[in-house]
Design an enzyme around this catalytic site. Structure first.
Site, PDB file in Angstrom:
ATOM      1  N   CYS A 198      -2.715   3.328   2.813  1.00  0.00           N
ATOM      2  CA  CYS A 198      -3.508   2.286   3.466  1.00  0.00           C
ATOM      3  C   CYS A 198      -4.670   2.880   4.254  1.00  0.00           C
ATOM      4  CB  CYS A 198      -2.614   1.446   4.379  1.00  0.00           C
ATOM      5  SG  CYS A 198      -3.352  -0.146   4.788  1.00  0.00           S
ATOM      6  N   ASP A 199      -5.587   2.012   4.640  1.00  0.00           N
ATOM      7  CA  ASP A 199      -6.919   2.392   5.101  1.00  0.00           C
ATOM      8  C   ASP A 199      -6.970   3.593   6.040  1.00  0.00           C
ATOM      9  OD1 ASP A 199      -7.396   0.091   3.733  1.00  0.00           O
ATOM     10  OD2 ASP A 199      -8.468  -0.934   5.330  1.00  0.00           O
ATOM     11  N   LYS A 200      -6.307   3.527   7.186  1.00  0.00           N
ATOM     12  CA  LYS A 200      -6.456   4.578   8.190  1.00  0.00           C
ATOM     13  C   LYS A 200      -5.587   5.798   7.901  1.00  0.00           C
ATOM     14  CE  LYS A 200      -9.106   1.605   9.908  1.00  0.00           C
ATOM     15  NZ  LYS A 200      -8.749   0.562   8.926  1.00  0.00           N
ATOM     16  N   CYS A 225      -5.251  -2.283  -1.678  1.00  0.00           N
ATOM     17  CA  CYS A 225      -6.174  -3.330  -2.115  1.00  0.00           C
ATOM     18  C   CYS A 225      -7.090  -2.818  -3.221  1.00  0.00           C
ATOM     19  CB  CYS A 225      -6.995  -3.820  -0.940  1.00  0.00           C
ATOM     20  SG  CYS A 225      -5.997  -4.557   0.375  1.00  0.00           S
ATOM     21  N   SER A 254     -14.020  -5.050   7.548  1.00  0.00           N
ATOM     22  CA  SER A 254     -13.218  -4.571   6.435  1.00  0.00           C
ATOM     23  C   SER A 254     -14.127  -4.178   5.280  1.00  0.00           C
ATOM     24  CB  SER A 254     -12.265  -5.678   5.986  1.00  0.00           C
ATOM     25  OG  SER A 254     -11.718  -5.385   4.723  1.00  0.00           O
ATOM     26  N   GLU A 300     -11.260  -4.906  12.926  1.00  0.00           N
ATOM     27  CA  GLU A 300     -12.021  -5.421  11.799  1.00  0.00           C
ATOM     28  C   GLU A 300     -12.088  -6.942  11.895  1.00  0.00           C
ATOM     29  OE1 GLU A 300     -11.121  -2.099   8.341  1.00  0.00           O
ATOM     30  OE2 GLU A 300     -10.228  -4.087   8.179  1.00  0.00           O
ATOM     31  N   ASP A 340      -3.822  -2.841   7.448  1.00  0.00           N
ATOM     32  CA  ASP A 340      -4.837  -3.778   7.930  1.00  0.00           C
ATOM     33  C   ASP A 340      -4.629  -5.201   7.429  1.00  0.00           C
ATOM     34  OD1 ASP A 340      -5.808  -1.489   9.012  1.00  0.00           O
ATOM     35  OD2 ASP A 340      -7.851  -1.711   8.264  1.00  0.00           O
ATOM     36  N   CYS A 359       0.816  -1.217   0.000  1.00  0.00           N
ATOM     37  CA  CYS A 359       0.000   0.000   0.000  1.00  0.00           C
ATOM     38  C   CYS A 359       0.850   1.268   0.000  1.00  0.00           C
ATOM     39  CB  CYS A 359      -0.907   0.045   1.227  1.00  0.00           C
ATOM     40  SG  CYS A 359      -1.559  -1.542   1.752  1.00  0.00           S
TER      41      CYS A 359
END
Length: 574
Positions: free
Chosen positions: A130-132, A202, A477, A451, A89, A57
């Site tokens: 990445c996500d956060k 992702c 997720s 998650e 994650d 990521c």
């Protein structure tokens, strides 16, 4: 050529670290790093990335930062690069490491704030993968309120397995297939080696790509910048353009709180719903709003989700990935479809200095295999909806995209942590028709609101994804599919109804009506509440303990400080 503006530092924060005789010691540090008098006289622009070697990521962000710095310098600024953490994650999933994930959002925002404050930077370009890290940097931008531009690092390319496009979601679900003997160890090993073939986040409409779409819809990113995959060289062009754009914002005096308004937050929520995006959007949008002092909670988000048509056929519920959206025109095509349908506020200002409508004026929406018109949606209401009821007085959230039914009723099977639930699922110790309950995984109780992709993927991989429901005060997720309800509040750790459930209690879910109820009378619940005791935490010191002391409910974004509404001063005005 970039437009170069000459700035008066007397009105910028960097005057505190670079102007006047008493700042000679400070300037000596800049000379030590090779800066010239002219460099020091220009605005200082922080260029922050979440680069690390934890996962694909973030691996391309260091390169992209150099391009952003070129853009800043071309337009008359002096870039100052720094990095902050990120917790990925995909690596943290399914074990204690996931407790660090949501906490990292706050650390990213806090550390970015401290770096900018400590060094008196005048503007900010943020690159995240990445996500956060995406909401973390956007929160910092709104909190600091210096001119800022966000840029997504880009998505991964899809992998190929037996001639089929695959993502990491397929690998998680393959674990479930392997557990029930439907996939050999050799096939699982082959899949894991080809599912993630490049740098980037992702590929499906999971949390990273959902928040990447948000960055454009809310107006903090350049139009079109979110869709380009990470390996494409054009990402560097977007990064350089972002560096130039932040200098234009500094010259024009346009700040993040001019961009992030209730209207732009509504635009962002529309894009999450229309794309079948991650339920985490309902956690991060309220947190971004909180930094601006705006009330925009889970219920506000859910109301918009419910009234938005679901039009983008993206994984996990659909067929396509972010690369495919890019190939048909990127996020602007999705936004144009919503704007044409009357679902977006076109008058919101963006980091281009223009409005949403002006940015999209030359974009023509043509229906395609990825994005439909709002007049011919996949469903007439959003892919994510809110729930409320006796089991969730503060609300809950569920992704309904791809669900064959919106109603489920069954007896509870309760677990007090994710590990116990995962062990039961892998051993097949659950029955069709049950509602699996995973509790004490909320923001405070986890701590960290984990998650549950490992559990949900295992169930789906076993072919039972449509035979059970799952509820939790934790999170899911963006890759989760099935009847999976998260963010149930109040959480178990503070005595919420989910903590009072017993095995066999009947739970009724109606996503069409937006209800989540437990069929136990109020007197019995009150009796159980009287006998309930808080659970001692396993985390009695360190960052997770500190987070648990201050974190609020998922209903308002799981935030940890009073927000913009409590400000006495704004950093940008110091």
């Amino acid at each position: 050529m970039a437009r170069v503006t000459v700035f008066d530092k007397a009105k910028l924060p960097s005057r505190h670290s670079s102007v006047g005789p008493d700042r000679a010691p400070h300037r000596s540090y800049y000379f030590a790093m090779g800066l010239t008098k002219d460099d020091i006289a220009r605005p200082f622009v922080g260029v922050v990335t979440t680069w690390n070697e934890a996962a694909p990521c973030n691996i391309a962000l260091a390169r992209q930062a150099q391009a952003a710095k070129r853009g800043v310098a071309k337009a008359g600024g002096t870039p100052r690069e720094f990095t902050t953490i990120t917790v990925t994650d995909g690596i943290a999933m399914g074990h204690e490491g996931m407790k660090s994930s949501l906490v990292s959002r706050e650390v990213i925002a806090d550390s970015t704030e401290l770096t900018v404050r400590g060094h008196a930077y005048d503007a900010l370009v943020g690159l995240a993968g990445c996500d956060k890290s995406l909401p973390g940097l956007m929160m910092a931008m709104v909190r600091l309120n210096v001119p800022s531009v966000f840029m997504y690092g880009g998505s991964i390319l899809p992998g190929k397995f037996r001639g089929k496009d695959v993502t990491v979601q397929d690998v998680f679900e393959a674990v479930g297939k392997h557990a029930v003997g439907e996939m050999s160890a050799e096939d699982l090993e082959e899949l894991e080696q080809v599912a993630c073939p490049s740098a980037g986040s992702c590929g499906g409409q999971f949390t990273a790509n959902t928040l990447a779409c948000v960055s454009e819809a809310i107006g903090l990113a350049l139009p079109g910048s979110a869709g380009t995959p990470a390996p494409y060289e054009t990402r560097d062009q977007w990064a350089e353009a972002s560096g130039e754009a932040v200098m234009n914002l500094l010259a024009a005096g346009i700040r993040p709180r001019d961009v992030v308004t209730l209207k732009s937050l509504e635009n962002a929520a529309r894009v999450v719903a229309a794309s079948g995006g991650s339920t985490n959007g309902a956690l991060h949008l309220p947190a971004i709003a909180h930094e601006a002092g705006l009330k925009f909670d889970l219920h506000d988000v859910a109301e918009i989700f419910r009234s938005t048509p679901y039009i983008a056929d993206l994984k996990p519920a659909g067929q396509y990935v972010m690369r495919d959206l890019h190939d048909v025109g990127g996020v602007p095509i999705l936004m144009k479809a919503l704007l044409d349908g009357g679902y977006m506020h076109g008058d919101c200002i963006t980091v281009t200095g223009k409005t949403i409508a002006e940015n999209l004026a030359s974009t023509k929406f043509v229906p395609n295999v990825v994005v439909r018109p709002t007049t011919d949606p996949i469903t007439t209401w959003g892919g994510v909806v809110g729930l409320k009821g006796t089991l969730a007085p503060e609300g809950a959230i569920v992704k309904v995209a791809g669900l064959p039914s919106l109603v489920f009723r069954g007896p509870a099977r309760c677990f007090d942590c994710e590990e116990d639930a995962m062990a039961a699922v892998q051993a097949g110790r659950y029955e069709d028709g049950e509602v699996i309950v995973i509790r004490y995984e909320g923001p405070k109780g986890g701590p960290g609101m984990r998650e549950m992709l490992g559990v949900t993927s295992a169930i789906y991989g076993q072919g039972r994804g449509d035979k059970v429901a799952l509820i939790t005060d934790g999170r899911f997720s963006g890759a989760t599919r099935g009847f999976c309800i998260g963010h149930v509040g109040p959480e178990a750790a503070v005595g919420g109804p989910i903590g009072l459930l017993r095995d066999g209690d009947m739970i009724a879910i109606d996503a069409g009506k937006g209800t989540l109820d437990v069929e136990v009378d109020a007197a019995e619940l009150a009796k159980r509440r009287d006998g309930w005791q808080p659970r001692p935490t396993f985390y009695a010191s360190g960052t997770l303990w500190k987070y648990a002391q201050t974190v609020g409910s998922a209903e308002t974004g799981a935030v940890t400080h009073p927000g913009g509404g409590a400000e006495v001063h704004c950093y940008a005005d110091l």
